[in-house]
Design an enzyme around this catalytic site. Structure first.
Site, PDB file in Angstrom:
ATOM      1  N   ASP A  45      47.404  52.297  56.751  1.00  0.00           N
ATOM      2  CA  ASP A  45      48.600  51.491  57.003  1.00  0.00           C
ATOM      3  C   ASP A  45      49.387  51.297  55.704  1.00  0.00           C
ATOM      4  O   ASP A  45      48.965  50.547  54.826  1.00  0.00           O
ATOM      5  CB  ASP A  45      48.159  50.136  57.568  1.00  0.00           C
ATOM      6  N   ASP A  46      50.503  52.006  55.558  1.00  0.00           N
ATOM      7  CA  ASP A  46      51.371  51.881  54.375  1.00  0.00           C
ATOM      8  C   ASP A  46      50.775  52.558  53.139  1.00  0.00           C
ATOM      9  O   ASP A  46      50.794  51.997  52.038  1.00  0.00           O
ATOM     10  CB  ASP A  46      51.673  50.408  54.037  1.00  0.00           C
ATOM     11  N   CYS A  85      55.566  50.601  60.927  1.00  0.00           N
ATOM     12  CA  CYS A  85      54.223  50.788  61.498  1.00  0.00           C
ATOM     13  C   CYS A  85      54.233  51.127  62.986  1.00  0.00           C
ATOM     14  O   CYS A  85      53.733  52.171  63.401  1.00  0.00           O
ATOM     15  CB  CYS A  85      53.379  49.549  61.262  1.00  0.00           C
ATOM     16  N   ASP A 276      50.706  55.819  58.327  1.00  0.00           N
ATOM     17  CA  ASP A 276      51.838  55.640  59.254  1.00  0.00           C
ATOM     18  C   ASP A 276      53.179  55.654  58.536  1.00  0.00           C
ATOM     19  O   ASP A 276      54.194  56.068  59.096  1.00  0.00           O
ATOM     20  CB  ASP A 276      51.677  54.364  60.090  1.00  0.00           C
ATOM     21  N   ASN A 277      53.229  55.185  57.280  1.00  0.00           N
ATOM     22  CA  ASN A 277      54.467  55.214  56.492  1.00  0.00           C
ATOM     23  C   ASN A 277      54.119  54.980  55.025  1.00  0.00           C
ATOM     24  O   ASN A 277      52.955  54.783  54.678  1.00  0.00           O
ATOM     25  CB  ASN A 277      55.490  54.189  56.985  1.00  0.00           C
TER      26      ASN A 277
END
Length: 489
Positions: A45-46, A85, A276-277
């Site tokens: 996540d991130d 997200c 995700d990013n």
């Protein structure tokens, strides 16, 4: 009596032949195939490419993910479609752009964006084909009737070691499996509004640590500050926390691979690592600049002979669902997806015909309306800031970050290599030559020298929007009176 016996044996034999023939012509499920692979999709996540040893960071300690890269394929041009997200995860699990599925932004709390209920998700397709599917950790998509899994495993999504341990029984099952393994790390942690304002965010780190995890602590003086960020005390302190969170991911990943090896299935399991990013800092997450959408992608397929290579193909998260279905030997109609499978070029270093991708961002939080559409083709990248008259909106956690506040409170002119003014007030179009300007500092959109390139890129963007049923296609005419009129594209 003998003739009757022969007659009945003939009838029975004929019945058996017909029955066997009918059964053999029946399409087999994946459970009938001896070589059907298991698949693990590990999503952090991130997490940007800035914080992995295998992507060139000499400071951060990620030995387990680096080992995956040495044994598999590392993509150097992998992109999410939206640096947010929930929107990104909907694309990962559907093979469709969020603007076509209603997944415009966050699903939780008052944001409440949700995928249309007729979408056939990756997990549902795999389950229907005979796979046993499970998810663990961060979910962040809706509705559950679309993104349904056979099993939901429970563990602290900040403790990837605990998550790995909670997956043991699933890994040891009898059926081919698909495990969707999603961490909360290295997302920013509570409190998002620090007190005092210059305190670094903890990125999920705790003073007491996590059970089973050997926390890796970093000195802010040692971290590598990406060029898009200001090199300040506050930035370095936050990056040090971010690194610590990433190293916790790596330990959990290593534990998961150890459990997979103990299950005896490591030689028949495809392992995919993505995020995700990009990193949760202003200039990356929620933007469509390279730090926000260009991400790690490492894939280990035991059947591939090329190991430890880099693949320069431009791939997108919209390609993941058809690719994973290909890996799983599950039939599908390619017209069902906006993306395309890259499985046949997985272990090719420089495949031809993979030089174009698109991105589509509309919301992060519901109060952050700022639709952007992107095409990257060859050396050039075009960003269309559809709501450009508005100030660029900040995610609440990024606005409160000490990294941003150190610039904002001290009235500094620059944030990294861009001015604060340029970051907040953006032009309608941004055109960059990524080969000459990887930091996206020199906007060529208004240059007569690049007028032909500019027009060609705009045409590609329009065609992309038409082909993916993008409601924002209507905005090319810049006629606000058409909004809400129900005009069919």
């Amino acid at each position: 009596m003998a003739s009757k016996s022969i007659f009945f044996r003939f009838i029975f034999s004929g019945f058996f032949i017909v029955f066997f023939s009918a059964c053999s012509n029946k399409k087999s499920s994946v459970t009938d195939k001896k070589n059907t692979p298991n698949i693990i999709l590990f999503v952090s996540d991130d997490h940007g490419i800035d914080a992995l040893g295998s992507y060139g960071n000499s400071i951060i300690k990620t030995p387990n993910l680096d080992k995956l890269a040495s044994e598999g394929i590392r993509f150097t041009n992998a992109y999410c479609t939206s640096a947010s997200c929930a929107a990104s995860r909907s694309v990962i699990l559907s093979g469709l752009y969020g603007h076509a599925t209603g997944s415009y932004g966050h699903v939780h709390d008052y944001h409440h964006f949700s995928t249309y209920d007729n979408v056939q998700s990756l997990s549902k397709r795999l389950s229907n084909a005979g796979y046993l599917t499970a998810r663990i950790g961060k979910y962040h998509v809706a509705p559950e009737s679309v993104y349904v899994f056979d099993e939901v495993l429970e563990a602290d999504p900040r403790n990837t070691v605990e998550m790995a341990n909670a997956s043991v029984d699933f890994l040891n099952g009898d059926k081919p499996f698909f495990l969707y393994f999603c961490t909360d790390d290295p997302h920013r942690g509570d409190p998002f509004n620090p007190e005092p304002w210059d305190a670094p965010n903890n990125f999920g780190n705790k003073k007491e640590g996590y059970v089973g995890v050997e926390e890796v602590i970093y000195n802010p003086k040692d971290v590598l500050v990406p060029e898009f960020l200001p090199d300040t005390k506050e930035t370095r302190e936050e990056i040090a926390q971010y690194y610590q969170s990433v190293s916790r991911i790596d330990q959990g990943f290593g534990k998961l691979m150890a459990h997979l090896k103990n299950s005896g299935k490591i030689d028949n399991t495809i392992v995919i690592y993505i995020s995700d990013n990009g990193m949760a800092f202003p200039g990356a997450k929620t933007t469509v600049y390279e730090p926000g959408i260009k991400l790690p992608c490492i894939i280990k397929d035991p059947t591939k002979t090329n190991k430890g290579i880099t693949n320069s193909a431009r791939i997108s998260w919209v390609d993941l669902t058809p690719t994973i279905l290909d890996m799983a030997q599950v039939d599908f109609n390619s017209d069902d997806f906006h993306g395309k499978s890259f499985y046949n070029i997985l272990d090719t270093e420089k495949p031809k015909g993979w030089d174009k991708i698109y991105a589509s961002h509309t919301f992060h939080e519901i109060t952050m309306y700022y639709p952007m559409r992107v095409v990257i083709d060859g050396d050039y990248k075009l960003i269309w800031n559809i709501a450009y008259p508005l100030d660029y909106p900040f995610a609440s956690d990024l606005w409160a970050s000490s990294t941003w506040q150190a610039i904002y409170r001290n009235d500094q002119k620059y944030f990294g290599h861009k001015t604060v003014e340029a970051y907040i007030n953006r032009p309608e179009f941004e055109l960059f030559n990524l080969s000459k300007d990887p930091n996206e500092s020199n906007n060529l959109a208004n240059s007569d020298q690049y007028l032909d390139v500019f027009n060609a890129m705009k045409k590609k963007l329009k065609i992309f929007q038409q082909n993916t049923n993008d409601p924002w296609l209507i905005m090319w005419d810049n006629d606000a009176s058409l909004q809400g009129t129900g005009v069919n594209l």
